[in-house]
Scaffold this motif. Structure first.
Motif, PDB file in Angstrom:
ATOM      1  N   SER A  28      18.687   7.130   2.462  1.00 25.50           N
ATOM      2  CA  SER A  28      18.308   5.369   1.658  1.00 25.50           C
ATOM      3  C   SER A  28      16.879   5.455   1.280  1.00 25.50           C
ATOM      4  N   CYS A  29      15.811   6.656   0.975  1.00 26.53           N
ATOM      5  CA  CYS A  29      14.731   6.299   0.956  1.00 26.53           C
ATOM      6  C   CYS A  29      14.439   6.054  -0.317  1.00 26.53           C
ATOM      7  N   VAL A  30      13.529   5.769  -1.608  1.00 31.00           N
ATOM      8  CA  VAL A  30      12.886   5.183  -2.325  1.00 31.00           C
ATOM      9  C   VAL A  30      11.847   5.570  -2.624  1.00 31.00           C
ATOM     10  N   PRO A  31      11.436   5.810  -3.415  1.00 22.34           N
ATOM     11  CA  PRO A  31      10.041   6.466  -3.222  1.00 22.34           C
ATOM     12  C   PRO A  31       9.269   4.918  -4.360  1.00 22.34           C
ATOM     13  N   LEU A  32       8.325   4.149  -4.178  1.00 23.66           N
ATOM     14  CA  LEU A  32       7.497   3.591  -4.025  1.00 23.66           C
ATOM     15  C   LEU A  32       6.548   3.627  -5.590  1.00 23.66           C
ATOM     16  N   TYR A  33       6.094   4.460  -5.255  1.00 23.63           N
ATOM     17  CA  TYR A  33       5.015   4.577  -5.814  1.00 23.63           C
ATOM     18  C   TYR A  33       5.127   6.169  -7.085  1.00 23.63           C
ATOM     19  N   ASN A  34       4.300   6.446  -8.246  1.00 24.87           N
ATOM     20  CA  ASN A  34       4.606   7.347  -9.157  1.00 24.87           C
ATOM     21  C   ASN A  34       4.520   8.903  -8.360  1.00 24.87           C
ATOM     22  N   PHE A  35       4.647   9.930  -9.385  1.00 22.80           N
ATOM     23  CA  PHE A  35       4.500  11.400  -8.351  1.00 22.80           C
ATOM     24  C   PHE A  35       3.208  11.564  -8.144  1.00 22.80           C
ATOM     25  N   SER A  36       2.200  11.306  -9.496  1.00 21.72           N
ATOM     26  CA  SER A  36       0.949  11.950  -9.242  1.00 21.72           C
ATOM     27  C   SER A  36       0.786  10.931  -8.222  1.00 21.72           C
ATOM     28  N   PHE A  37       0.404   9.513  -7.817  1.00 24.05           N
ATOM     29  CA  PHE A  37      -0.228   8.750  -7.026  1.00 24.05           C
ATOM     30  C   PHE A  37       0.560   9.692  -5.402  1.00 24.05           C
ATOM     31  N   ILE A  38       1.558   9.411  -5.237  1.00 22.50           N
ATOM     32  CA  ILE A  38       1.827  10.747  -4.286  1.00 22.50           C
ATOM     33  C   ILE A  38       0.955  11.347  -4.037  1.00 22.50           C
ATOM     34  N   TYR A  39       1.694  12.790  -4.656  1.00 25.73           N
ATOM     35  CA  TYR A  39       0.846  13.930  -4.723  1.00 25.73           C
ATOM     36  C   TYR A  39      -0.375  13.931  -4.336  1.00 25.73           C
ATOM     37  N   SER A  40      -1.692  13.267  -4.935  1.00 31.27           N
ATOM     38  CA  SER A  40      -2.530  13.495  -5.196  1.00 31.27           C
ATOM     39  C   SER A  40      -3.173  12.629  -3.355  1.00 31.27           C
ATOM     40  N   TYR A  41      -2.683  11.382  -2.642  1.00 32.77           N
ATOM     41  CA  TYR A  41      -2.946  10.479  -1.540  1.00 32.77           C
ATOM     42  C   TYR A  41      -2.244  11.523  -1.162  1.00 32.77           C
ATOM     43  N   LEU A  42      -1.442  11.925  -1.038  1.00 34.82           N
ATOM     44  CA  LEU A  42      -0.943  13.328   0.044  1.00 34.82           C
ATOM     45  C   LEU A  42      -2.248  14.647   0.241  1.00 34.82           C
ATOM     46  N   MET A  43      -2.344  15.245  -0.891  1.00 33.63           N
ATOM     47  CA  MET A  43      -3.797  15.998  -0.687  1.00 33.63           C
ATOM     48  C   MET A  43      -4.619  16.030  -0.490  1.00 33.63           C
ATOM     49  N   ALA A  44      -5.285  14.936  -0.705  1.00 35.41           N
ATOM     50  CA  ALA A  44      -6.434  14.627  -0.053  1.00 35.41           C
ATOM     51  C   ALA A  44      -6.610  14.249   0.990  1.00 35.41           C
ATOM     52  N   SER A  45      -5.757  13.286   1.937  1.00 36.30           N
ATOM     53  CA  SER A  45      -5.557  13.573   3.580  1.00 36.30           C
ATOM     54  C   SER A  45      -5.552  14.538   4.194  1.00 36.30           C
TER      55      SER A  45
END
Ligand SMILES: *[C@@H]1O[C@H](CO)[C@@H](O)[C@H](O)[C@H]1NC(C)=O
Ligand SMILES: *[C@@H]1O[C@H](CO)[C@@H](O)[C@H](O)[C@H]1NC(C)=O
Length: 246
Positions: A187-204
């Motif tokens: 039931s999960c949906v992505p609220l942001y686009n891929f590049s946003f989520i990718y760079s957010y997770l990689m930077a954290s």
């Protein structure tokens, strides 16, 4: 006569001498033989001892390699984790879907992955054993052949869910490129686009666990105390994003 006798005596003496010398020589030969025998015996003993030492050393080595392999099998998850930490290539985000059967929102995820670089993510799906993600069950090709081959029957809210999560994580850890792990439900949906989520997770440098205080929650059972006190009781969804070092 006397001369003759003398001569015979002399001859006899010589003979005796010869015999004696011969005997002495023979004795010397015997002595030489026995010395050689003793040396030979020692040599044999030495060879035997060295062989024994060799065999023992070999057995010991075998023992070591055995305990080595036992060790590596028991710590394989740890070594694959350190492999993941040491990884220097392009890091991937592993999306781990723990679903009941199909993915009802696959079209949304399809759009999401459409805008990603294929080298930046990987997908793993744990669904009912035997369920096949293909054109008849799925609208996005991203999910074809992504179902785990070793999936198990999961009962909602039971420990089999944890087992399934471990299977997903374990499979994703086999690829050292996977550096972030996003556990999702159907039931999960992505609220942001891929590049946003990718760079957010990689930077954290953090891991994420969804957990919040639900004031209206009535599911706290006083019998869980003192292990889980009321003040520590939280609600959370299936979504977690652990770091690969965890
Ligand atoms: C992704 O989302 C971010 C923030 O919402 C936005 O700034 C960026 O332009 C988007 N990128 C693409 C490729 O759509
Ligand atoms: C893919 O990864 C590379 C390197 O980490 C990054 O530069 C690029 O922006 C990523 N692409 C997307 C769509 O996030």
């Amino acid at each position: 006569m006397i001369e003759g006798e003398e001569g015979r005596k002399g001859a006899k003496r010589i003979q005796t001498y010869e015999e004696e010398v011969g005997g002495a020589m023979a004795m010397a030969t015997t002595a030489g033989m026995s010395v050689r025998n003793v040396l030979w015996l020692w040599w044999k003993l030495l060879v035997l001892v060295s062989l024994t030492i060799c065999v023992l050393a070999f057995l010991k080595l075998q023992n070591y390699s055995l305990s080595d392999s036992e060790l590596s099998s028991s710590t394989s998850s740890i070594s694959s984790r350190s492999r993941a930490v040491d990884y220097t290539g392009n890091p991937k985000v592993a999306f781990l879907f723990l679903v009941r059967r199909n993915l009802p929102l696959d079209f949304l995820w399809g759009n999401f992955f459409e805008n990603a670089d294929t080298g930046n993510f990987s997908i793993y799906v744990h669904s009912e054993p035997g369920f096949v993600f293909d054109e008849s069950t799925t609208r996005s090709t991203f999910f074809y052949n992504r179902q785990l081959t070793n999936s198990i029957k999961v009962a909602w809210g039971e420990s089999s869910m944890i087992q399934a999560e471990k299977l997903l994580l374990g499979t994703a850890l086999d690829d050292p490129a996977n550096q972030r792990f996003v556990l999702l439900s159907d039931s999960c949906v992505p609220l942001y686009n891929f590049s946003f989520i990718y760079s957010y997770l990689m930077a954290s440098p953090r891991s994420f666990v969804d957990s919040f205080l639900d004031k209206k929650d009535v599911r706290y059972n006083p019998r869980m105390s003192p292990y889980i006190p009321m003040s520590k009781w939280r609600k959370g969804s299936q979504v977690i994003v652990p770091q690969s070092e965890l």
